[in-house]
Motif scaffolding. Structure first.
Motif, mmCIF file in Angstrom:
data_model
loop_
_atom_site.group_PDB
_atom_site.id
_atom_site.type_symbol
_atom_site.label_atom_id
_atom_site.label_comp_id
_atom_site.label_asym_id
_atom_site.label_seq_id
_atom_site.Cartn_x
_atom_site.Cartn_y
_atom_site.Cartn_z
ATOM 1 N N GLU A 117 1.058 -1.243 0.141
ATOM 2 C CA GLU A 117 0.060 -0.070 0.144
ATOM 3 C C GLU A 117 0.703 1.323 -0.060
ATOM 4 O O GLU A 117 0.560 2.214 -0.668
ATOM 5 N N ALA A 118 2.076 1.248 0.677
ATOM 6 C CA ALA A 118 3.064 2.471 0.761
ATOM 7 C C ALA A 118 3.427 2.592 -0.786
ATOM 8 O O ALA A 118 3.633 3.890 -1.340
ATOM 9 N N VAL A 119 3.913 1.609 -1.509
ATOM 10 C CA VAL A 119 4.298 1.661 -2.724
ATOM 11 C C VAL A 119 3.451 2.262 -3.732
ATOM 12 O O VAL A 119 3.593 3.123 -4.435
ATOM 13 N N LEU A 120 2.150 1.610 -3.599
ATOM 14 C CA LEU A 120 1.170 1.933 -4.370
ATOM 15 C C LEU A 120 0.857 3.447 -4.300
ATOM 16 O O LEU A 120 0.419 4.402 -5.360
ATOM 17 N N GLU A 121 0.663 3.965 -3.094
ATOM 18 C CA GLU A 121 0.613 5.586 -2.719
ATOM 19 C C GLU A 121 1.476 6.483 -3.157
ATOM 20 O O GLU A 121 1.329 7.216 -3.802
ATOM 21 N N GLY A 122 3.019 5.756 -3.104
ATOM 22 C CA GLY A 122 3.815 6.623 -3.804
ATOM 23 C C GLY A 122 3.755 6.811 -5.472
ATOM 24 O O GLY A 122 3.897 7.869 -5.723
ATOM 25 N N PHE A 123 3.537 5.784 -5.723
ATOM 26 C CA PHE A 123 3.235 5.703 -7.318
ATOM 27 C C PHE A 123 2.128 6.518 -7.695
ATOM 28 O O PHE A 123 2.313 7.647 -8.711
ATOM 29 N N ARG A 124 1.195 6.900 -6.848
ATOM 30 C CA ARG A 124 -0.059 7.669 -7.210
ATOM 31 C C ARG A 124 0.431 9.029 -7.033
ATOM 32 O O ARG A 124 0.093 10.280 -7.835
ATOM 33 N N VAL A 125 1.358 9.605 -5.815
ATOM 34 C CA VAL A 125 1.784 10.833 -5.725
ATOM 35 C C VAL A 125 2.766 11.170 -6.784
ATOM 36 O O VAL A 125 2.617 12.264 -7.249
ATOM 37 N N GLY A 126 3.583 10.336 -7.217
ATOM 38 C CA GLY A 126 4.538 10.779 -8.262
ATOM 39 C C GLY A 126 3.938 10.761 -9.452
ATOM 40 O O GLY A 126 4.258 11.888 -10.439
ATOM 41 N N THR A 127 2.842 10.250 -9.840
ATOM 42 C CA THR A 127 2.186 10.397 -11.138
ATOM 43 C C THR A 127 1.464 11.606 -11.100
ATOM 44 O O THR A 127 1.561 12.421 -12.117
ATOM 45 N N ALA A 128 0.961 11.796 -9.763
ATOM 46 C CA ALA A 128 0.062 13.300 -10.051
ATOM 47 C C ALA A 128 1.205 14.611 -10.113
ATOM 48 O O ALA A 128 1.147 15.360 -10.741
ATOM 49 N N ARG A 129 2.435 14.299 -9.368
ATOM 50 C CA ARG A 129 3.581 15.421 -9.583
ATOM 51 C C ARG A 129 3.699 15.347 -10.968
ATOM 52 O O ARG A 129 4.103 16.568 -11.378
ATOM 53 N N ALA A 130 4.115 14.501 -11.337
ATOM 54 C CA ALA A 130 4.670 14.386 -13.117
ATOM 55 C C ALA A 130 3.557 15.106 -14.021
ATOM 56 O O ALA A 130 4.040 16.042 -14.724
ATOM 57 N N ALA A 131 2.308 14.801 -13.679
ATOM 58 C CA ALA A 131 1.346 15.327 -14.464
ATOM 59 C C ALA A 131 0.815 17.069 -14.177
ATOM 60 O O ALA A 131 0.763 17.617 -15.312
ATOM 61 N N GLU A 132 1.488 17.451 -13.393
ATOM 62 C CA GLU A 132 1.556 18.773 -12.984
ATOM 63 C C GLU A 132 2.578 19.505 -13.726
ATOM 64 O O GLU A 132 2.460 20.689 -14.037
ATOM 65 N N ARG A 133 3.653 18.926 -14.193
ATOM 66 C CA ARG A 133 4.574 19.328 -15.074
ATOM 67 C C ARG A 133 4.308 18.998 -16.294
ATOM 68 O O ARG A 133 5.295 19.357 -17.149
ATOM 69 N N GLY A 134 3.427 18.510 -16.762
ATOM 70 C CA GLY A 134 3.095 18.040 -18.021
ATOM 71 C C GLY A 134 3.409 16.610 -18.589
ATOM 72 O O GLY A 134 3.719 16.452 -19.780
ATOM 73 N N ARG A 135 3.999 15.891 -17.712
ATOM 74 C CA ARG A 135 4.498 14.604 -18.052
ATOM 75 C C ARG A 135 3.763 13.579 -17.536
ATOM 76 O O ARG A 135 3.264 13.417 -16.559
ATOM 77 N N ARG A 136 3.185 13.003 -18.335
ATOM 78 C CA ARG A 136 2.037 11.818 -18.127
ATOM 79 C C ARG A 136 2.791 10.412 -18.084
ATOM 80 O O ARG A 136 3.306 10.360 -18.947
ATOM 81 N N ILE A 137 2.329 9.723 -17.054
ATOM 82 C CA ILE A 137 2.722 8.502 -17.037
ATOM 83 C C ILE A 137 1.690 7.598 -16.231
ATOM 84 O O ILE A 137 1.207 8.109 -15.468
ATOM 85 N N ARG A 138 1.645 6.387 -16.583
ATOM 86 C CA ARG A 138 1.120 5.386 -15.912
ATOM 87 C C ARG A 138 1.914 4.372 -15.429
ATOM 88 O O ARG A 138 2.800 3.622 -16.078
ATOM 89 N N VAL A 139 1.857 3.965 -14.039
ATOM 90 C CA VAL A 139 2.782 3.120 -13.535
ATOM 91 C C VAL A 139 1.884 1.928 -12.985
ATOM 92 O O VAL A 139 0.916 2.275 -12.095
ATOM 93 N N GLY A 140 2.377 0.683 -13.317
ATOM 94 C CA GLY A 140 1.662 -0.365 -12.663
ATOM 95 C C GLY A 140 2.683 -1.147 -12.235
ATOM 96 O O GLY A 140 4.160 -0.932 -12.347
ATOM 97 N N CYS A 141 2.549 -1.986 -10.822
ATOM 98 C CA CYS A 141 3.650 -2.515 -10.157
ATOM 99 C C CYS A 141 3.495 -4.019 -10.107
ATOM 100 O O CYS A 141 2.366 -4.621 -10.353
ATOM 101 N N LEU A 142 4.679 -4.807 -10.213
ATOM 102 C CA LEU A 142 4.705 -6.234 -10.320
ATOM 103 C C LEU A 142 5.113 -6.620 -8.802
ATOM 104 O O LEU A 142 6.302 -5.944 -8.358
ATOM 105 N N LEU A 143 4.789 -7.545 -8.102
ATOM 106 C CA LEU A 143 5.087 -8.073 -6.736
ATOM 107 C C LEU A 143 5.916 -9.067 -6.994
ATOM 108 O O LEU A 143 5.464 -10.178 -7.790
#
Length: 371
Positions: free
Chosen positions: A133-159
């Motif tokens: 859950e911590a890693v998933l939250e981090g990806f959500r935060v980082g994705t949102a920050r990148a979008a604010e700078r005009g950089r769009r990314i989708r991140v999925g994770c593998l366990l």
């Protein structure tokens, strides 16, 4: 009189800087292998971890690269001891995952599957679910920050489950439990020799029964038997690395290739190969980039994808990885698009999502660079 211009559009020159603008897809990247050196230093200080080889950020970055490129497996594994060592709290995991998403987005990656082993992050008392859950939250935060700078990314994770341990079924169940909130698949990693993937058949069978996806590290440090077991016993959707499939290919003096039965099966079934050229040089799976099997496998039209593996240890990015291949093998924008589309086709998300990224992002992005 109507004048018709004879001037033709000139493709953008291909170099590490311009490749950053190309949309890229990354399928094989380890979270604990991609920290910023400054983050390692700051987290070590915050959690009281140590000692580090040095607290000078630039020198620490060089230390990681030198250790990875030393030819010593002991020194290479020591690098992960330090990164994993500072990733034992929820706050640290959120930060590392957020920075990972931002760094990849800034490098022009539009879709990434980043893997990590939850069982390596429980030394300070975190439960496996809390790690995820911590890693998933981090990806959500980082994705949102990148979008604010005009950089769009989708991140999925593998366990990832460690193949020398005995928690693979537990990790597989976690992957299925969180598949609607950011986890896209399951993986096993660790030493291949002595730890065949068949030790984890119950985990793979569970993922298949739940209509999930998984990849297996195979054919990097060990040869064809590792690949054969991953595919024919375990049913892997993709192969992590898979470089040793070239051992089943014979090339004559004229450059004509003859494929053995396993190599033919891998190509015919379009089984994706998650190739990590720079990392393979550092671990000794290839002697030089020019001799790396990716050149032959791409020429023979295997489902080849390009990946970073461990960005910190190899001091590499997707842009530099692809630019290096272009320089070594004479690839152009069309070739880099081919690698990228291969990866997007092989991703562990839905068909409609993959198609939309190919048609709406990847193809237009490369068309602009070729125009």
């Amino acid at each position: 009189m109507t004048w018709c211009s004879s001037v033709q559009a000139v493709p953008v020159p291909l170099n590490p800087e311009t490749v950053r603008d190309a949309p890229k897809v990354l399928l094989h990247d380890h979270l604990d292998g991609g920290l910023r050196p400054a983050t390692v230093v700051e987290l070590a200080d915050a959690v009281g971890y140590g000692p580090l080889p040095t607290t000078d950020v630039a020198a620490l970055g060089r230390w990681f690269l030198d250790a990875a490129h030393s030819g010593s497996l002991v020194r290479y594994l020591e690098t992960f001891g330090h990164t994993v060592g500072v990733m034992q709290t929820a706050d640290a995991l959120v930060r590392v995952a957020a920075e990972c998403a931002e760094d990849l987005a800034d490098d022009g990656v539009v879709y990434a599957e980043v893997r990590f082993a939850p069982e390596l992050h429980v030394e300070e008392g975190l439960e496996l679910a809390a790690v995820v859950e911590a890693v998933l939250e981090g990806f959500r935060v980082g994705t949102a920050r990148a979008a604010e700078r005009g950089r769009r990314i989708r991140v999925g994770c593998l366990l990832t489950a460690m193949r020398h341990a005995a928690r693979s079924r537990e990790i597989a169940e976690l992957a299925i439990h969180y598949r609607d909130t950011g986890v896209v698949g399951f993986d096993i990693a660790g030493a291949e020799a002595g730890f065949p993937p068949t030790r984890h058949l119950d985990a793979f069978e569970y993922v298949r029964q739940q209509n999930g996806h998984f990849t297996i590290h195979a054919g990097e440090a060990f040869g064809l038997p590792s690949i054969w077991e991953a595919l024919q016993w375990c049913g892997a959707d993709r192969l992590g690395h898979g470089v040793r499939i070239v051992d089943d290919i014979t090339v004559d003096e004229h450059g004509d290739a003859t494929l053995g039965r396993l190599a033919a099966y891998v190509r015919d079934k379009r089984i994706p190969l998650e190739m990590c050229p720079t990392s393979n040089l550092h671990t000794g799976a290839a002697k030089s980039l020019a001799e790396h099997p990716i050149g032959l496998l791409a020429r023979l039209r295997f489902r080849v994808t390009v990946n970073t593996d461990n960005r910190l240890m190899s001091d590499i990015s997707m842009s530099r990885e692809m630019a290096g291949l272009a320089d070594t093998f004479g690839y152009g924008w069309a070739d880099l698009q081919w690698f990228t589309v291969n990866a997007m086709k092989s991703a562990f998300i839905g068909f409609d999502e993959r198609l939309a990224l190919i048609d709406d992002v990847i193809k237009p992005g490369y068309a602009a660079l070729r125009a």
